[in-house]
Scaffold this active site. Sequence first.
Site, PDB file in Angstrom:
ATOM      1  N   GLU D  70      34.778  42.188  50.427  1.00  0.00           N
ATOM      2  CA  GLU D  70      33.829  43.302  50.276  1.00  0.00           C
ATOM      3  C   GLU D  70      32.383  42.856  50.430  1.00  0.00           C
ATOM      4  OE1 GLU D  70      36.521  42.945  48.372  1.00  0.00           O
ATOM      5  OE2 GLU D  70      37.596  44.857  48.423  1.00  0.00           O
ATOM      6  N   HIS D 139      40.957  50.549  38.085  1.00  0.00           N
ATOM      7  CA  HIS D 139      40.996  51.465  39.232  1.00  0.00           C
ATOM      8  C   HIS D 139      40.686  52.899  38.812  1.00  0.00           C
ATOM      9  CE1 HIS D 139      43.227  48.154  41.119  1.00  0.00           C
ATOM     10  NE2 HIS D 139      43.104  48.754  42.280  1.00  0.00           N
TER      11      HIS D 139
END
Lengths: 323, 323, 337, 337
Positions: D70, D139
């Site tokens: 990322e 998450h």
Amino acid sequence: MQLSRDELRTAYKRMCLIRHFEDAVHEEFSAGNIPGFVHLYAGEESSAVGVCAHLDDRDAIASTHRGHGHCIAKGCDPKGMMLEIFGKKDGLCGGKGGSMHIADLSKGMMGANGIVGGGPPLICGAALTAKYRKTGGVAIAFVGDGASNQGTTFESYNLAKVWDLPVIFVVEDNRYAESTASAWSVGGSQVGRANGFGMPGEEVDGHDFFAVWESARQAVERAREGGGPSLLHVKLYRYYGHFEGDASTYKAPGEVEQVKTQFDALDMFKQRVTETSLLGPDELEDIEREAREIITDCVASAASADAPANSDLLTDVYVDYKF
Amino acid sequence: MQLSRDELRTAYKRMCLIRHFEDAVHEEFSAGNIPGFVHLYAGEESSAVGVCAHLDDRDAIASTHRGHGHCIAKGCDPKGMMLEIFGKKDGLCGGKGGSMHIADLSKGMMGANGIVGGGPPLICGAALTAKYRKTGGVAIAFVGDGASNQGTTFESYNLAKVWDLPVIFVVEDNRYAESTASAWSVGGSQVGRANGFGMPGEEVDGHDFFAVWESARQAVERAREGGGPSLLHVKLYRYYGHFEGDASTYKAPGEVEQVKTQFDALDMFKQRVTETSLLGPDELEDIEREAREIITDCVASAASADAPANSDLLTDVYVDYKF
Amino acid sequence: MPTKSFRDALNEGLRQEMERDDRVIIMGEDIAGGMGAPGEDDAWGGPLGVTKGLMPQFGRERVLDTPISESAFIGCAAGAAVTGLRPVAELMFVDFMGVCFDQIFNQAAKFRYMFGGKATTPLVIRTMYGAGFRAASQHSQCLYPLFTHIPGLKVVLPSNPYEAKGLLIQAIRDDDPVMFFEHKVLYDDEADVPDEIYTIPFGEANVTREGDDATVIAFGRMVNLANEAADKLGAAGITVTVVDPRTTSPLDKETILETASETGRVVVVDEAHPRCNLATDISALICENCFDDMKAPIKQITGPHAPVPFSPSLEDLYIPKVEAIEAAVRELVGKGH
Amino acid sequence: MPTKSFRDALNEGLRQEMERDDRVIIMGEDIAGGMGAPGEDDAWGGPLGVTKGLMPQFGRERVLDTPISESAFIGCAAGAAVTGLRPVAELMFVDFMGVCFDQIFNQAAKFRYMFGGKATTPLVIRTMYGAGFRAASQHSQCLYPLFTHIPGLKVVLPSNPYEAKGLLIQAIRDDDPVMFFEHKVLYDDEADVPDEIYTIPFGEANVTREGDDATVIAFGRMVNLANEAADKLGAAGITVTVVDPRTTSPLDKETILETASETGRVVVVDEAHPRCNLATDISALICENCFDDMKAPIKQITGPHAPVPFSPSLEDLYIPKVEAIEAAVRELVGKGH
Ligand SMILES: Cc1ncc(C[n+]2csc(CCOP(=O)(O)OP(=O)(O)O)c2C)c(N)n1
Ligand SMILES: Cc1ncc(C[n+]2csc(CCOP(=O)(O)OP(=O)(O)O)c2C)c(N)n1
Ligand SMILES: [Mg+2]
Ligand SMILES: [Mg+2]
């Protein structure tokens, strides 16, 4: 070095437990009994079991989002795991973690991890504790092929090397990260990268329990004796989708079946031990049946177990906190 | 491939500009005229100049906290730079950036960076733009030996490789990251790491302009022609402390002097071009004097220039923002 | 009582805890310094000298210099903490959180909850924050609001040398992950600091001034500005209560709400950017709980919604001022009689 | 008007902007999918199918799958933005910000300021947030307060398919870096969405209900809960104004302050953890500016100060409820007459 009969029996039992555990979770998920994101380890059993066969209570492992196999291999209680995956109060993490955060520190299982690349830095810490305390312990980070491209992973390679930590990085290359092929996403090679950081690295056939076992033996021995970190590139395959619900259209038609028929870790193990008369077919069948029964029992317990109490929502945030 | 007289003159001029710029900043800092964290590039000139000699307006560089040399080598205006370092309104960044954030996008200089490892991901972006637009441009990330251990750097190696981007990673190994020796902090080797990621890598004597120039030429040519990323491990040395104010007690006694007398980039350049009669000693002296005068003028301008207006505090946060 | 600098108070706290408990180890970039270098060992003792002298006393096994790999070593410290050590890691500038935040907020902070209460993570992360050093946008941020937002973290902001030592020792003994924020402008501040070991409990605010006309709640370095403002106002006959919460998580809500209710006029001073910061946090808290007692709006004094500029003249403008606090108090006192 | 899902509205917005402007490229993990794999190309079209079909139309040059890195690819997108492209990067879950935050908050967000106004960074980062998927602590977070805190970033939280398309197109055309938050529970929601290209300006709140008795200000998915509560209260004779700010940075202060002053009673609903979040931000804003008009304390309804639990029963408890909004309004309406 030779595996004893007992060691072989234990290894096979663990592989069977993992396989049945995952098949059962798959079924229960499909039936709508398990919520959330669930990533199954079926097909990869010999990696977790072949590596963890060399570990004891001094040793720690850090796992991934695909953690069930690592847990079982490191000795976590399958019933506690199944309850956790069902989100029940008596699950290993009280139902608060679920499949992606399953852990049992008392067994040296430092957690599945929802963050790809989350584990390698943490395992350096377990290795540091072992080194500082001179326990002789080693620490294993399981790393997916996808996770092998995360910066945290590389930093950990270097830190382990520079601090000379007893860490083994086990890169479980199951060909895909979600739908992306490792053949594409990994620049260079896993072993080449390890060598680039000054670590020994070895490629291993992950379908073959004995190959994993032997490579891991050497790496663990090296680390225990102060020889520092190393890397295993374990090539294997996952039978199910990335997570439950993934249609796996990125795989070639027939790909799964081909691996299942030609390279199944359990079949290969059976063939090897029977061919060499190390264990008999009946014995193997007994072990497998036992494993199946254990898992059936786990599912039954999990299905009927209690959910956490509502008051659990706000506990365990801190050890000690004045709200 | 041979450097023309003009190219040699330009290169020497840029090296002299950098040297005098840094010496002047050192003096002004010591006199209390420059605030903040300032990291000087003196001693490393042939790296920036040897690499940037191959670049033109299509090309971009990402720099580090030690960015003055890269700026000058890429063609930034030294006066604008000096004003910036003094925090003045007409500085390259309006006085808002200072030494650690000096940039000139119009020259393809994408910024010094206060974050170690901040540049490599960004330069992949410049390379992507060049590739997408088919400009033939290449992109250079300068990376310190310390920064070579940052996860962002490794991820960028892999991304550049996998996307086949026209990037060159120039690892400027000046032996130290702050007080920490690269001989200790870098597991493996820079070239080994590059190879591990599937990139060509080469070690270069960074004191020798000609060695840098030639290796960079090959790397830039490769990238321009679609041959993908590569890495140069440039071994060099910084004359001043890590930042202005650092007593450098981690260096060995006499270490700086030894490098200065034996491996000074400017001296080595002079010797080489005079020995081979490419440029004459008078010519070189003229160039140096000119550079010195330019820098003296920069300092004078910077010292007397205006500070930013108070209203500048709240401008440039957004292009467009409804407060 | 002996006088010590903020820096030396921290050094002493670390040293005394390391002497007392061999599970305490420290790690960070150049915290000893000179690693692998030909010159002096312990060449730096930390970028600002806070850890100087610890490596010679405790050795490289307990004072660990690291490569520039914040994710790896902060995560390593977290992993060491859950396996039995009590690491103190140094994140040189809090501005560098962006390369290692995951290991802090998703790993260390959540272990205990995710693992159903079975993990204990006695990790301290010391870090430097704040403006005033002409260090520009990537070395001058506060960012403690981001950490305060995260459940599972404790957040400490000492405002003087006495607190620095007592809160640091508490942080090391605390069983939860603690972010310990040191304002870079405070390191040379001096004050009386006992030689003995002592702790300052978390979640207990310090009331540094008592007054009737208004309450000023301030954090970290801003406490000193609030005290100065209070003293000036006092000289002009306006008496002010000043509250230094010392920890933002846990937060001493009782003291805050009590003093707010008493004076009915509140100014909150937070060096951080204005959005979703501690000024809004405290203001909203009071507003929800002391509505009937408030005589005037709650004023927020904060840094602006802009990065920290390099230029000294702009940076000086950037930082909240004593005069602004005074003016805010005067404005409130003019209201709601 | 044709009915579309939130997912399809996003897909259409991306597609139309890519058709219009060849500088728009998109990148992320598996946003096409099947990269290097033997099976189907475009095998995923994004983890939740938002980008499905874009690769076949625009090719792999404009729809870039990435390795799991990322920092590298978000930073790459930022670097491409300052050099002339208009990238839309997908950060699959905002929870993953911890491995790449530096490139967002220290690089992309600060370029323009640090470089004295000479950089333009038209970068969009699309990301998924929120609880409700039994995805547990790593998450399910909101985390938009952290981004709202950072000067230089714009932060967008669409609450329905119409906004999703219009705000996304605006984000792509905007010249500043934009964090675009998609609540995972909203993807299947359907609503009328024009086929044409349209934009919704940033910093303009949408008043979804008008009433006299109280104002509810809610963000993202919470807007729908607020609307539901308003409708229920309306049936019981209590009329409520509901404000959906749509962007938290810039923030439409005028509409918020105006409606707050009109009703004098405010509830702020924010799914995020309670400390230093948007509920405190809005509450503090109103409290500082509408003091004289307020008839009752400002209530904050938020997620708790705890990570998001996995167990469905606990997660359901975790998420703010319509009933809690109703109860808060009723409580306020009972006050201050
Ligand atoms: C930092 C981060 N990025 C992305 C994801 C989303 N994600 C979860 S698993 C996964 C693929 C991981 O692939 P690999 O490491 O090969 O493990 P495998 O699933 O094949 O076992 C991705 C991208 C994540 N959880 N964390
Ligand atoms: C992420 C991050 N970590 C740490 C620092 C502090 N720091 C600034 S420069 C530096 C040393 C960098 O060494 P190297 O990359 O070798 O560059 P050099 O200074 O030698 O040119 C450090 C640790 C930083 N700015 N950013
Ligand atoms: Mg994989
Ligand atoms: Mg260096």
